[in-house]
Design a protein around this motif. Sequence first.
Motif: not given
Length: 530
Positions: A28-34, A209-213, A227-232
């Motif tokens: 779930x953390x490593x969802x790679x961005x195309x 980027x694409x943070x952990x969700x 937790x994505x909001x913490x990165x924003x």
Amino acid sequence: MTETPAKAPLALAAHNPDVLTCIANLSNDEVFTPPEFANRMLDTLELAWAEAHDGASIWADPTVTFLDPFTKSGVFLREITARLTKGLEGEIPELRERVDHILTKQVFGIGITSLTALLARRSVYCSKDATGEHSIASSFDRDWGNIWFERTEHTWAGAKCAYCSAPRDRFDRDDALETHAYAFVHTHDVAARLARMFGADVKFDVIIGNPPYQMAGGAGGSSDSSIYQLFVEQAIRMEPRFLSMVIPSRWMAGGRGLDAFRAMMLTEGKVRSLVDFPDAGEAFPGVQVKGGICYFLWDDVHAGMCDVVRVEGGIEHRQPSRDLGEFDVFVRDERAIGILHKVLGRDEKSVVELVSGDTPFGIATNFTAFVAAPGPGTVALHRIGQGRRTVSYVEREQVRKNTQQIDAWKLLVPKAYGAGESFPHQILGREIVASPPSVCTQSYLTIAPFASEAEATSFASYYRTRLFRFLVSLRKITQDALRSTYTWVPRQSWDRIWTDAELYAKYGITDDEIAFIESVVRPMELNPDA
């Protein structure tokens, strides 16, 4: 001067297929961005930079710095490097010198795990070792280059991490396992931490980027926390000129603990553009994120309207100059706004005042202290067992919450109902008109009290209308239909059987608006388990 193809960046060479389109997600953390999606985000950034800098290209500026603070595959850093390599050709003609400048002075990343850090370095430097023989960078004196990763530990405050709410019993683990304690958000002074990482007080112009969700178990038990909001929020503290992230869309209308984040995003006026994919699979093939995903461009000097694009079925629906703060949640489909204005314009009380909160009688879904048959002092207990609705019985004295509702007529409505991402769908599960004395488990919310069975039945007819469920859908972004999703549904009089025809006439809903509502909401199924 002649360029030397032997040291050309991998991203510049013609190759098929692109390896970053072929790798599978790790967790779930490593969802790679195309790569195509990353480039779409970079196109949005490029346009905004040009508008803010008299048409200048961001890729032709050798001083602009970029940070991906949660890099996984390295796709953002790789594509940025490719664009800068082309854009800086006039500024730095010699290819090796140009690439080395970009990689050592402009492009930075923080890995989220040891594995993804190695993968990102391989994508960007063509070598897991930035100082290695095959690295396209030539002047690093550290093997990790500008893509940093070190094991970070959680800071335990009792049973949870003080920074990310990771449960201690799950993540206080052996050194051989990843902690999933992300360095970017595990600090109160992120600028100081980044200065220690990269050896200088680097000011980042662009964070992307694409943070952990989510954090597994962060909301307690088997429930994950966002937790994505913490990165924003942490990225905003870095004061970049532009910030762009791809995150789940559920912040727009729901999500536990996201109220303050949603208010910031909608009301501060710094979100310059927002691109929304209600079906996450359209952006990330093969990946389903309930409620969809979006990406935004935050502009530190912007104040005002936001250009919104909704992408559905491969079609871009453009909504220029949307006021994100018009409502307390974001209405994703612009076609709904006129209908909502008509309904809210009558200034009627909301049914939300009749709707209970979670676990209305204090009886959890996994409650087992019930009996199969009624007896003295028992009340009916509506619950869901083995996927089916059933009625058992519980001692009245075991009910500790909302006891005044036990002897009232009430509706029981499912707390959650999912029907996939396609439309039309039902939005809500079928109601139960519950006679007194009765209670329910956490699987339901109650709508109460009603003075008689006739009143409860009247509300049930209203609940089944398409307009009722359409108004709920505007605030229901995942399968959960909690109390707040009923906020925009107005009260009626409970003296009749309600129909959509009567409601459409009352609120002046046009034929085109009716067609839209009915394209979103299907008739309520008769199946009592629906």
